[in-house]
Design a protein around this motif. Sequence first.
Motif, short mmCIF file in Angstrom:
data_model
loop_
_atom_site.label_atom_id
_atom_site.label_comp_id
_atom_site.label_asym_id
_atom_site.label_seq_id
_atom_site.Cartn_x
_atom_site.Cartn_y
_atom_site.Cartn_z
N ASN A 46 -9.96 -3.55 10.77
CA ASN A 46 -9.50 -2.89 11.99
C ASN A 46 -10.54 -2.86 13.11
O ASN A 46 -10.65 -1.89 13.85
CB ASN A 46 -9.00 -1.47 11.66
CG ASN A 46 -7.75 -1.53 10.80
OD1 ASN A 46 -6.77 -2.17 11.15
ND2 ASN A 46 -7.80 -0.89 9.64
N SER A 158 -0.90 2.16 -0.14
CA SER A 158 -1.49 0.91 0.34
C SER A 158 -2.38 1.20 1.54
O SER A 158 -2.19 2.18 2.26
CB SER A 158 -0.40 -0.08 0.74
OG SER A 158 0.39 -0.39 -0.39
N LEU A 159 -3.38 0.33 1.73
CA LEU A 159 -4.30 0.44 2.85
C LEU A 159 -4.15 -0.83 3.69
O LEU A 159 -4.17 -1.93 3.15
CB LEU A 159 -5.74 0.57 2.35
CG LEU A 159 -5.99 1.74 1.40
CD1 LEU A 159 -7.43 1.72 0.89
CD2 LEU A 159 -5.69 3.07 2.09
N VAL A 160 -3.98 -0.68 5.00
CA VAL A 160 -3.68 -1.84 5.82
C VAL A 160 -4.77 -2.09 6.87
O VAL A 160 -5.24 -1.17 7.53
CB VAL A 160 -2.31 -1.69 6.54
CG1 VAL A 160 -1.85 -3.05 7.05
CG2 VAL A 160 -1.27 -1.10 5.61
N ARG B 69 -9.12 1.70 6.82
CA ARG B 69 -7.79 1.09 6.88
C ARG B 69 -6.73 2.18 7.05
O ARG B 69 -6.99 3.34 6.72
CB ARG B 69 -7.51 0.30 5.59
CG ARG B 69 -8.39 -0.93 5.43
CD ARG B 69 -8.22 -1.49 4.02
NE ARG B 69 -8.89 -2.77 3.86
CZ ARG B 69 -10.16 -2.92 3.49
NH1 ARG B 69 -10.92 -1.86 3.22
NH2 ARG B 69 -10.69 -4.12 3.36
N PHE B 70 -5.57 1.77 7.55
CA PHE B 70 -4.45 2.70 7.66
C PHE B 70 -3.90 2.94 6.25
O PHE B 70 -3.59 1.99 5.54
CB PHE B 70 -3.35 2.10 8.54
CG PHE B 70 -3.73 1.98 9.99
CD1 PHE B 70 -3.35 2.96 10.90
CD2 PHE B 70 -4.49 0.90 10.44
CE1 PHE B 70 -3.71 2.84 12.25
CE2 PHE B 70 -4.85 0.79 11.78
CZ PHE B 70 -4.46 1.77 12.68
N ARG B 71 -3.79 4.21 5.90
CA ARG B 71 -3.26 4.53 4.59
C ARG B 71 -1.76 4.79 4.73
O ARG B 71 -1.33 5.61 5.55
CB ARG B 71 -3.94 5.79 4.03
CG ARG B 71 -3.46 6.12 2.63
CD ARG B 71 -4.01 7.44 2.14
NE ARG B 71 -3.20 7.86 1.01
CZ ARG B 71 -3.69 8.24 -0.15
NH1 ARG B 71 -4.98 8.33 -0.33
NH2 ARG B 71 -2.87 8.57 -1.13
N VAL B 72 -0.97 4.06 3.96
CA VAL B 72 0.49 4.18 4.06
C VAL B 72 1.09 4.45 2.69
O VAL B 72 0.46 4.12 1.67
CB VAL B 72 1.13 2.89 4.65
CG1 VAL B 72 0.62 2.64 6.06
CG2 VAL B 72 0.83 1.69 3.76
#
Lengths: 496, 79
Positions: A46, A158-160, B69-72
């Motif tokens: 990111n 999940s981590l994006v 990171r974005f945690r979803v």
Amino acid sequence: MTTTLGAYDDVLDRYAPVLGLETHVELGTATKLFCGCSTAFGAPPNTQVCPTCLGLPGSLPVTNEAAIEFTVKIGLALHCEIATWCRFARKNYFYPDMPKDYQVSQYDEPLCTDGYLDVVVGGEAFRVEIERVHLEEDTGKSLHVGGATGRIHGATHSLVDYNRAGIPLVEIVTRPVQGTGHKAAEVARAYVTELRDVLRDLGVSDVRMEQGSLRCDVNLSLMPAGATQLGTRTETKNVNSLRSVERAVRHEVERQGARLDAGERVVQETRHFHEDSGTTSPGRSKEEAQDYRYFPEPDLVPLAPARELVEGLRATLPEPPSVRRAAFAEVNGFTAIDLEQMVNAGVLDLVGETIAAGASPTKSKGWWLGYLVGRANELDVEVSELAITVAQVARISELEDSGELTNKLARQVADAVIAGEGDVDAVIESHGWKVAGEDELIVAVDAALAAQPDIAAKIRDGNQGAVGPIVGAVMKATGGAADATRARELILERAS
Amino acid sequence: MSDSELDAMAGQLDVILSAVGRVQQVAAADIPPTSHAVPLTNVFRPDTAAAGLSAEEALAAAPAAEQDRFRVPRILDDE
């Protein structure tokens, strides 16, 4: 349900395979498709994102001109028609790998259509027809946490990372490829190899499969030999090496063949390829039963590539790989068969670089095709990933030419280099590998003759064929360090 | 619905139907549907990098973050 496999060739005696290949290529533009974020591989998560590729309110996409030109060039190199007018489409879905909840793609109006790419397998030419080439944005990368080995199943969350989201991605889709028969797996591999070379020559992508900049989905179905109605196909996703393309086709042929033989039907589904075992397993229906609700992307205006632009780009196209290769073969004295073998084994560039590093064409070809490809298969890696450089191969070949290494020793040196023992000369030094001297050779020859007096007698009687076993014994006694030609001469001399 | 509401809507419906009727008069097979209000094509930007956001800025509005990171929530339900 049948879980056994048929034998590939048996299955293809009775069924005709139909292939389809969808290839995704990340373009090598400096920036993303709709914003100015960098596309460099390997940045911290990111850090290559902005309001546009994160889909933040108020942001608007603007198309990267270079991405359009690259896509047109790909279309032209694949002999496609280039659309005079087309639009991007919004593909709606609810995976978090796109922050906008949709991916900008092309739907019924691709930029390029109706092309082809020719490949040669076993001296036989196959024309792979290209249905379409379209441009879309790549998705973010998800890391699945809590399940086994990072897989999506069983994950708790999940981590994006959105660095990849928005990188221009070209999708190249073939029409069903028929008539390949037993060569289906090789044709699939040859097509992806050829496509990779075309793309690399165009300079539109770094086409590194191991980094995911070239990815492949393999469709396969079988129909009874002589039938005209296509069978049910499966789509194996994310096949990410040339070798795996071939393995995935082989596995699906064997799996589907066994199903059909048992009177069962093939389920139309998405399957996952497993690099470790070379097998496929079903994806889940939830992953595929999608209604993407495509509609024309309202934030982007249509594309209308001017004919002058298209013709200008056509004029910049490099000569096709086939022409370049023919020139390479001519210069180095390779036959068409040599060339095809090197291309399909994925070693043509390596051979060329080894020649450039100073080895002879014959030796360079011999090393890669005759030895290192086999080693790579044994080690279960791509040949280009072997831990040996072209300079090292050239050095080994040089020592072999100068008589400082026998072929047997040279192979041991190569193995030691691949095993990480060090550079060529260091490995030779540390093992003390050198060709047996004349004195050592005479001792070994005399010992071998004495150990097998009956054979020695045959040689004395003029039976040349009897020399072989003694040469073998001498090689064994010297640990492969004997020069076989000189050994033969000495045996004839000393026996009489 | 009250009578007065019905009276008001009857008038509105009439306007809507006549508008649709006018569109139908001109909409023919050779006229493509409009997808964009502005008659422009080929709006491009050069392939030049521009500064974006830092990871902190990018993640500032995320409901949850982990390892930059974005945690979803998990993407698939268990079987």
